[in-house]
Write a protein that holds these residues in place. Sequence first.
Motif, PDB file in Angstrom:
ATOM      1  N   GLU A 198       0.812  -1.211   0.000  1.00  0.00           N
ATOM      2  CA  GLU A 198       0.000   0.000   0.000  1.00  0.00           C
ATOM      3  C   GLU A 198       0.850   1.267   0.000  1.00  0.00           C
ATOM      4  OE1 GLU A 198      -2.348  -0.467   3.491  1.00  0.00           O
ATOM      5  OE2 GLU A 198      -3.771  -1.850   2.569  1.00  0.00           O
ATOM      6  N   GLY A 199       2.168   1.123   0.043  1.00  0.00           N
ATOM      7  CA  GLY A 199       3.057   2.273   0.036  1.00  0.00           C
ATOM      8  C   GLY A 199       3.388   2.808   1.414  1.00  0.00           C
ATOM      9  N   GLY A 200       2.966   2.108   2.451  1.00  0.00           N
ATOM     10  CA  GLY A 200       3.192   2.588   3.805  1.00  0.00           C
ATOM     11  C   GLY A 200       4.644   2.612   4.211  1.00  0.00           C
ATOM     12  N   ASP A 201       5.487   1.827   3.510  1.00  0.00           N
ATOM     13  CA  ASP A 201       6.901   1.814   3.887  1.00  0.00           C
ATOM     14  C   ASP A 201       7.563   3.168   3.657  1.00  0.00           C
ATOM     15  OD1 ASP A 201       6.387   1.207   1.143  1.00  0.00           O
ATOM     16  OD2 ASP A 201       8.492   0.690   0.879  1.00  0.00           O
ATOM     17  N   ARG A 202       6.993   3.991   2.767  1.00  0.00           N
ATOM     18  CA  ARG A 202       7.570   5.309   2.506  1.00  0.00           C
ATOM     19  C   ARG A 202       7.313   6.292   3.645  1.00  0.00           C
ATOM     20  NH1 ARG A 202       5.463   5.954  -3.609  1.00  0.00           N
ATOM     21  NH2 ARG A 202       4.052   4.316  -2.891  1.00  0.00           N
ATOM     22  N   PHE A 203       6.386   5.966   4.518  1.00  0.00           N
ATOM     23  CA  PHE A 203       6.115   6.837   5.657  1.00  0.00           C
ATOM     24  C   PHE A 203       7.192   6.700   6.736  1.00  0.00           C
ATOM     25  CE2 PHE A 203       3.885   7.192   9.868  1.00  0.00           C
ATOM     26  CZ  PHE A 203       3.803   8.570   9.878  1.00  0.00           C
ATOM     27  N   PHE A 204       7.842   5.542   6.778  1.00  0.00           N
ATOM     28  CA  PHE A 204       8.808   5.279   7.844  1.00  0.00           C
ATOM     29  C   PHE A 204      10.226   5.551   7.360  1.00  0.00           C
ATOM     30  CE2 PHE A 204       5.175   2.570   8.883  1.00  0.00           C
ATOM     31  CZ  PHE A 204       4.925   3.008  10.170  1.00  0.00           C
ATOM     32  N   GLY A 205      10.965   6.318   8.145  1.00  0.00           N
ATOM     33  CA  GLY A 205      12.340   6.611   7.802  1.00  0.00           C
ATOM     34  C   GLY A 205      12.769   7.959   8.354  1.00  0.00           C
ATOM     35  N   GLU A 206      13.904   8.411   7.874  1.00  0.00           N
ATOM     36  CA  GLU A 206      14.463   9.690   8.300  1.00  0.00           C
ATOM     37  C   GLU A 206      14.841  10.508   7.068  1.00  0.00           C
ATOM     38  OE1 GLU A 206      16.511   9.283  12.596  1.00  0.00           O
ATOM     39  OE2 GLU A 206      17.670   8.409  10.963  1.00  0.00           O
ATOM     40  N   PRO A 207      14.842  11.844   7.173  1.00  0.00           N
ATOM     41  CA  PRO A 207      14.556  12.619   8.387  1.00  0.00           C
ATOM     42  C   PRO A 207      13.071  12.605   8.736  1.00  0.00           C
ATOM     43  CG  PRO A 207      14.908  14.072   6.527  1.00  0.00           C
ATOM     44  CD  PRO A 207      15.233  12.698   6.034  1.00  0.00           C
ATOM     45  N   ALA A 208      12.797  12.321  10.002  1.00  0.00           N
ATOM     46  CA  ALA A 208      11.421  12.320  10.483  1.00  0.00           C
ATOM     47  C   ALA A 208      10.953  13.757  10.691  1.00  0.00           C
ATOM     48  CB  ALA A 208      11.328  11.537  11.793  1.00  0.00           C
ATOM     49  N   LEU A 209       9.653  13.928  10.625  1.00  0.00           N
ATOM     50  CA  LEU A 209       9.080  15.259  10.793  1.00  0.00           C
ATOM     51  C   LEU A 209       9.413  15.814  12.177  1.00  0.00           C
ATOM     52  CD1 LEU A 209       7.095  17.553   9.862  1.00  0.00           C
ATOM     53  CD2 LEU A 209       5.310  16.246  11.036  1.00  0.00           C
ATOM     54  N   ASP A 210       9.922  17.036  12.190  1.00  0.00           N
ATOM     55  CA  ASP A 210      10.048  17.786  13.432  1.00  0.00           C
ATOM     56  C   ASP A 210       8.715  18.476  13.656  1.00  0.00           C
ATOM     57  OD1 ASP A 210      10.555  19.448  15.549  1.00  0.00           O
ATOM     58  OD2 ASP A 210      12.359  20.355  14.708  1.00  0.00           O
ATOM     59  N   ILE A 211       7.998  18.072  14.683  1.00  0.00           N
ATOM     60  CA  ILE A 211       6.639  18.547  14.884  1.00  0.00           C
ATOM     61  C   ILE A 211       6.581  20.067  15.011  1.00  0.00           C
ATOM     62  CG2 ILE A 211       6.420  18.556  17.399  1.00  0.00           C
ATOM     63  CD1 ILE A 211       4.035  16.780  14.977  1.00  0.00           C
ATOM     64  N   MET A 212       7.689  20.676  15.406  1.00  0.00           N
ATOM     65  CA  MET A 212       7.715  22.132  15.546  1.00  0.00           C
ATOM     66  C   MET A 212       7.642  22.831  14.189  1.00  0.00           C
ATOM     67  SD  MET A 212       7.660  22.137  18.738  1.00  0.00           S
ATOM     68  CE  MET A 212       7.665  23.911  18.992  1.00  0.00           C
ATOM     69  N   ASP A 213       7.934  22.112  13.104  1.00  0.00           N
ATOM     70  CA  ASP A 213       7.808  22.706  11.773  1.00  0.00           C
ATOM     71  C   ASP A 213       6.356  22.947  11.387  1.00  0.00           C
ATOM     72  OD1 ASP A 213      10.488  22.947  11.287  1.00  0.00           O
ATOM     73  OD2 ASP A 213      10.681  21.043  10.234  1.00  0.00           O
ATOM     74  N   LEU A 214       5.423  22.386  12.139  1.00  0.00           N
ATOM     75  CA  LEU A 214       4.002  22.643  11.884  1.00  0.00           C
ATOM     76  C   LEU A 214       3.526  23.912  12.571  1.00  0.00           C
ATOM     77  CD1 LEU A 214       2.489  19.049  12.317  1.00  0.00           C
ATOM     78  CD2 LEU A 214       3.335  20.134  10.228  1.00  0.00           C
ATOM     79  N   LEU A 215       4.341  24.470  13.440  1.00  0.00           N
ATOM     80  CA  LEU A 215       3.923  25.620  14.254  1.00  0.00           C
ATOM     81  C   LEU A 215       4.627  26.886  13.792  1.00  0.00           C
ATOM     82  CD1 LEU A 215       3.185  23.087  16.051  1.00  0.00           C
ATOM     83  CD2 LEU A 215       3.513  24.563  18.011  1.00  0.00           C
ATOM     84  N   GLN A 216       4.445  27.235  12.522  1.00  0.00           N
ATOM     85  CA  GLN A 216       5.145  28.389  11.977  1.00  0.00           C
ATOM     86  C   GLN A 216       4.159  29.448  11.493  1.00  0.00           C
ATOM     87  OE1 GLN A 216       8.957  27.857  10.091  1.00  0.00           O
ATOM     88  NE2 GLN A 216       8.489  25.690   9.732  1.00  0.00           N
TER      89      GLN A 216
END
Length: 515
Positions: A198-216
């Motif tokens: 289903e393509g879910g393997d592309r969700f896992f890896g690095e660089p992982a999202l820095d959650i603070m990048d959503l608070l801009q």
Amino acid sequence: MLDNDHQALMARAGERDICILPAMGNRHGLITGATGTGKTVTLQSLAETFSALGVPVFLADVKGDLSGLAKAGAPTGKVAERIARLGLAARGYLNQAFPACFWDVFGKSGHPLRATVSEMGPLLLSRLLNLNEVQSGVLHLVFRIADDAGLLLLDMKDLRSMVQHVGDERDQYRTAYGQISTASVGAIQRGLLRMEEEGGDRFFGEPALDIMDLLQTDSRGRGVVNILAADALMNAPRLYSSVLLWLLSELFERLPEVGDTDRPRLVFFFDEAHLLFDGAPPVLLQKIEQVTRLIRSRGVGVYFVSQNPADMPDSVLGQLGNRVQHALRAFTPGEQKAVRAAARAFRPNPAFNTEDVIGQLAVGEALVSFLDADGAPRIVERALIVPPQSQVGPITPEERAVVMRNSLVAGAYERAVDRESAYEILTARAARRQEAADDEARRKAEALAEKERLRQEAAARREETRARRSGGGEGLGDILGSVAKQTTRTIGTTVGREIGRTVVRGLLGGLFGKR
């Protein structure tokens, strides 16, 4: 939108403005209604309102329509008619684009959105893989063993390797961790294969999202609207709901408590919210309820979007203070029951029957009840939703690409990183074990070969001896024996036999140096 008094204007009921109080924005909310009644436009308007207040927003674009937030609208048709009807031009309504940042789990229509396997955790992964209780228990053991061994679980190959390792070495771990079922290990591996398809393997890896990048915010102080491209992601509903729930849990764990503030730090819209609760095990439902209840103190408002309030469990529904109810159709007894339940969720308005009105609402019209300054629900109003200031409908791929190039996080997530983790370590260990096994096998093979060589040499010597005897005359022993026998037969008497033995002893004594 914000009116001339900088109030968060969301709808108008006759001549009355209906505004959502910024300080109540983190008390969560609910947008419901049948398909085609205007939920998406309401979500877009509400996202614009929070952005104008300086509040960052995260939302999932399940149909591709919400990308229009990044482009100024050009009102025509019903939108232009709604603007004129509500007299918005005199209220400061202005068509404008809002700061947007596009994200995509598959990395095609936005910046890659990734998480590590460890960050996702065994609970959400169990739901993602559709594991039962026993299989989920084994997955928890896999995570625990990895933690104890200092093995990082970052991407899918790390998790596959770790699951295989635990399955192969289950006897080694049985005493310390308990029974590990080979059937459960197999079920986990099959689930991982399905998720990869289903393509879910592309969700896992690095660089992982820095959650603070959503608070801009942008240079004008407006909150950035983070838009997750979810049209393709919706083909894997469990992955979709798991990604959004992971984001919520990360916000809960990373953000400090701030208590009551004048506005939220972030507003999170969870579209197609029924996918979050469908088939969720009790332990996960408890987690969702806990996060929804406590994340408010982190300054985060969560707004669920679904067709019917009944899609949410009562424990979650009771925490949603700001509500917008679009039309519901009630033809079957079950649908009529759902309408009655939706009507009872509002504070009654003596001017109309809420249950009757729910079925009469036009497109873009809704029953609206926001919290007052004391946190109590206001009387429900039948109102027209303020149309968006941005474009209603999607932008072009070329326009999306321009927005991505100018994004605040452009270039930060595009290139994947694959550092040493469980897969590399376990693969190296397996290679060393295989090398040692190959060396041992080679030593055994060499020993066997040497033994065979010696056996063949001995056989060759024996064969040579036999050949020499058969081809080179009788041996000395045979000659002596023949002489003795012949002498014995010839003499035939006791004296003769004694003489024969004397002759033999004399000959043998001469051979060994004896007299």
